[in-house]
Design an enzyme around this catalytic site. Structure first.
Site, PDB file in Angstrom:
ATOM      1  N   HIS A   3     -37.558  -4.715  23.087  1.00  0.00           N
ATOM      2  CA  HIS A   3     -38.866  -4.362  23.805  1.00  0.00           C
ATOM      3  C   HIS A   3     -40.020  -4.331  23.133  1.00  0.00           C
ATOM      4  O   HIS A   3     -39.965  -3.403  21.852  1.00  0.00           O
ATOM      5  CB  HIS A   3     -38.885  -3.547  25.021  1.00  0.00           C
ATOM      6  CG  HIS A   3     -37.396  -3.802  25.409  1.00  0.00           C
ATOM      7  ND1 HIS A   3     -37.098  -4.177  26.702  1.00  0.00           N
ATOM      8  CD2 HIS A   3     -36.342  -2.360  25.781  1.00  0.00           C
ATOM      9  CE1 HIS A   3     -36.199  -4.617  26.952  1.00  0.00           C
ATOM     10  NE2 HIS A   3     -35.829  -3.471  26.922  1.00  0.00           N
TER      11      HIS A   3
ATOM     12  N   CYS B 130     -33.722   3.037  27.483  1.00  0.00           N
ATOM     13  CA  CYS B 130     -34.494   3.047  26.209  1.00  0.00           C
ATOM     14  C   CYS B 130     -36.361   2.450  26.401  1.00  0.00           C
ATOM     15  O   CYS B 130     -36.728   2.971  25.642  1.00  0.00           O
ATOM     16  CB  CYS B 130     -33.811   1.312  26.463  1.00  0.00           C
ATOM     17  SG  CYS B 130     -34.032  -0.229  27.663  1.00  0.00           S
TER      18      CYS B 130
HETATM   19  P1  NAD Z   1     -22.481  -3.376  29.109  1.00  0.00           P
HETATM   20  O1  NAD Z   1     -22.147  -4.016  29.990  1.00  0.00           O
HETATM   21  O2  NAD Z   1     -23.024  -3.774  27.597  1.00  0.00           O
HETATM   22  O3  NAD Z   1     -21.617  -2.763  29.140  1.00  0.00           O
HETATM   23  C1  NAD Z   1     -20.249  -2.325  29.954  1.00  0.00           C
HETATM   24  C2  NAD Z   1     -19.194  -1.613  29.331  1.00  0.00           C
HETATM   25  O4  NAD Z   1     -18.913  -0.998  30.669  1.00  0.00           O
HETATM   26  C3  NAD Z   1     -18.293  -2.855  30.108  1.00  0.00           C
HETATM   27  O5  NAD Z   1     -17.739  -2.979  28.345  1.00  0.00           O
HETATM   28  C4  NAD Z   1     -17.370  -2.708  30.703  1.00  0.00           C
HETATM   29  O6  NAD Z   1     -15.865  -3.866  31.171  1.00  0.00           O
HETATM   30  C5  NAD Z   1     -17.437  -1.537  31.240  1.00  0.00           C
HETATM   31  N1  NAD Z   1     -17.002  -1.257  32.308  1.00  0.00           N
HETATM   32  C6  NAD Z   1     -17.254  -2.310  34.001  1.00  0.00           C
HETATM   33  N2  NAD Z   1     -17.023  -1.542  34.868  1.00  0.00           N
HETATM   34  C7  NAD Z   1     -16.396  -0.162  34.523  1.00  0.00           C
HETATM   35  C8  NAD Z   1     -15.936   1.111  34.573  1.00  0.00           C
HETATM   36  N3  NAD Z   1     -15.697   0.503  36.659  1.00  0.00           N
HETATM   37  N4  NAD Z   1     -15.543   1.547  34.496  1.00  0.00           N
HETATM   38  C9  NAD Z   1     -15.817   1.819  33.165  1.00  0.00           C
HETATM   39  N5  NAD Z   1     -16.371   0.698  32.640  1.00  0.00           N
HETATM   40  C10 NAD Z   1     -16.487   0.008  33.019  1.00  0.00           C
HETATM   41  O7  NAD Z   1     -23.970  -2.319  29.660  1.00  0.00           O
HETATM   42  P2  NAD Z   1     -24.253  -1.620  28.487  1.00  0.00           P
HETATM   43  O8  NAD Z   1     -25.703  -2.492  28.093  1.00  0.00           O
HETATM   44  O9  NAD Z   1     -24.204  -0.751  27.560  1.00  0.00           O
HETATM   45  O10 NAD Z   1     -25.323  -0.801  29.918  1.00  0.00           O
HETATM   46  C11 NAD Z   1     -24.793   0.594  30.179  1.00  0.00           C
HETATM   47  C12 NAD Z   1     -25.508   1.316  30.951  1.00  0.00           C
HETATM   48  O11 NAD Z   1     -26.282   1.808  30.010  1.00  0.00           O
HETATM   49  C13 NAD Z   1     -26.299   1.079  32.430  1.00  0.00           C
HETATM   50  O12 NAD Z   1     -26.773   2.207  32.841  1.00  0.00           O
HETATM   51  C14 NAD Z   1     -27.723   0.776  31.537  1.00  0.00           C
HETATM   52  O13 NAD Z   1     -28.389   0.732  32.359  1.00  0.00           O
HETATM   53  C15 NAD Z   1     -28.225   2.087  30.144  1.00  0.00           C
HETATM   54  N6  NAD Z   1     -28.463   1.080  29.019  1.00  0.00           N
HETATM   55  C16 NAD Z   1     -28.174   0.257  28.799  1.00  0.00           C
HETATM   56  C17 NAD Z   1     -29.468  -0.176  27.621  1.00  0.00           C
HETATM   57  C18 NAD Z   1     -29.466  -1.515  26.520  1.00  0.00           C
HETATM   58  O14 NAD Z   1     -30.994  -2.689  26.922  1.00  0.00           O
HETATM   59  N7  NAD Z   1     -28.145  -2.824  27.300  1.00  0.00           N
HETATM   60  C19 NAD Z   1     -30.216   0.277  27.412  1.00  0.00           C
HETATM   61  C20 NAD Z   1     -30.431   2.123  27.649  1.00  0.00           C
HETATM   62  C21 NAD Z   1     -29.468   2.078  28.760  1.00  0.00           C
END
Ligand code: NAD
Length: 339
Positions: A220, A141
């Site tokens: 942020h 992000c």
């Molecule tokens: P999150 O924890 O909200 O969601 C992740 C999901 O994946 C959960 O539902 C979890 O149950 C599931 N999961 C767990 N193990 C798994 C597996 N082995 N296979 C498939 N699914 C599985 O995480 P998020 O915040 O959505 O982050 C996901 C990605 O996006 C990360 O790489 C993170 O760095 C990136 N990201 C997050 C944000 C943020 O602010 N939340 C912003 C930009 C990028």
């Protein structure tokens, strides 16, 4: 034929990407995955999305909750042309073998290292580089926000040097177990990793970043100081450059948007794409130009800013649009961004 898209990991990012994909005319959502039953799994079912079982999840647990499942993730990826991996940080890398075995393309998120993919991606900055690629990483992000701004500034005036301090939200709204709930926590990696991450999109850009974590969940905020190569004609010209670029929203001073609470209240009032704020947010009165020295704030809605980028990454990989601006326009129209 629409591109068949699967979303592996239906959390903060994955559920939003699934909704965004479902709204595109040239893509079809084949399914999403969850590791266990939850309110999110229930919502996926209510939306009519096929739900597949991820990780070490058990069908019996979903059955007991009355949530219908359509198979395992391995079966889901067989039905897709591309998987958007939105699993937690570093899990995406572990999923690479799964995707390779199924001979399916994949998009990873910013929590993975750049080496997981052939190219790191931002639609405004380097859409063309993802054309035809099998593995693409949509940057985080913060890197997305910085890269969008860099796309504007490098094209218009050039950048001699850039310092940004990133005031980071402590947790996403649903992450009740995370902190801090009090205190300002410096990130003792100096400079922070965000600068090198921007350089995966803009190699050679002279950017250095620092970061602190603060007790908020909304957004942020970046505090930017950029020395441009050439002086813009006016401060108003800088504001206009951002305002006229897709995926930026510039608040006027009379709107009394004093900070991130009002930004997110605006998003809820607007209530497009799930009350998210997928644009980089600037304030007209938060831009100051002094010759070649440019100061500006930018706010980033961490939960949603990368969502349209994932859609554009799919379009680039499958060459569904001639260029980034066309793809951005299609995506934004479908999501209501910029209205
Ligand atoms: P999150 O924890 O909200 O969601 C992740 C999901 O994946 C959960 O539902 C979890 O149950 C599931 N999961 C767990 N193990 C798994 C597996 N082995 N296979 C498939 N699914 C599985 O995480 P998020 O915040 O959505 O982050 C996901 C990605 O996006 C990360 O790489 C993170 O760095 C990136 N990201 C997050 C944000 C943020 O602010 N939340 C912003 C930009 C990028």
């Amino acid at each position: 034929m629409p591109v068949r898209v699967a979303v592996n990991g239906y959390g903060t990012i994955g559920k939003r990407v699934a909704d965004a994909v479902a709204r595109q005319h040239d893509m079809v959502l084949v399914g999403v995955s969850k590791t266990r039953p939850s309110y999110e799994a229930d919502r996926a079912m209510a939306k009519g999305y096929k739900l597949f079982i991820a990780g070490d999840g058990k069908k019996a647990d979903f059955d007991a909750a009355g949530i219908a499942t359509a198979g395992t993730v391995a079966e889901m990826v067989q039905q897709a042309d591309v998987v958007v991996d939105a699993a937690p940080d570093k899990i995406g890398k572990e999923n690479v073998q799964l995707y390779e075995r199924a001979n399916v393309r994949a998009i990873f998120q910013g929590g993975e290292k750049a080496t997981v993919a052939e190219v790191s991606f931002n639609a405004l900055a380097n859409y063309a580089q993802a054309k035809g690629k099998r593995r693409v990483r949509v940057v985080s992000c913060n890197t997305t926000g910085l890269s969008r701004a860099a796309a504007v500034l490098t094209a218009k005036w050039g950048v001699e040097s850039w310092e940004a301090t990133i005031v980071r939200r402590a947790a996403d709204p649903a992450e009740s177990g995370k902190g801090p709930i009090n205190g300002i926590m410096p990130t003792f990696t100096l400079p922070s990793h965000h600068g090198p991450d921007v350089q995966t999109i803009f190699p050679g850009l002279a950017i250095a970043t620092t970061a602190v974590v603060v007790p908020t969940t909304l957004m942020h905020v970046h505090v930017n100081h950029v020395r441009l190569n050439s002086a813009p004609e006016s401060q108003a010209a800088v504001v206009e450059a951002f305002r006229s670029t897709p995926r930026f929203h510039v608040f006027r001073s009379w709107e009394h948007v004093d900070g991130t609470p009002q930004v997110m209240e605006y998003a809820r009032d607007r209530a497009l794409a799930g009350a998210d704020m997928m644009e980089g947010v600037l304030w007209e009165n938060g831009v100051r130009l002094d010759g070649r020295e440019l100061y500006f704030f930018q706010a980033i809605h961490q939960e949603s800013i990368v969502v349209p980028e994932n859609v554009d990454a799919i379009r680039a990989m499958f060459d569904l649009a001639p260029d980034g601006r066309t793809s951005i326009a299609i995506t934004d129209r479908a999501l209501g961004i910029g209205r």
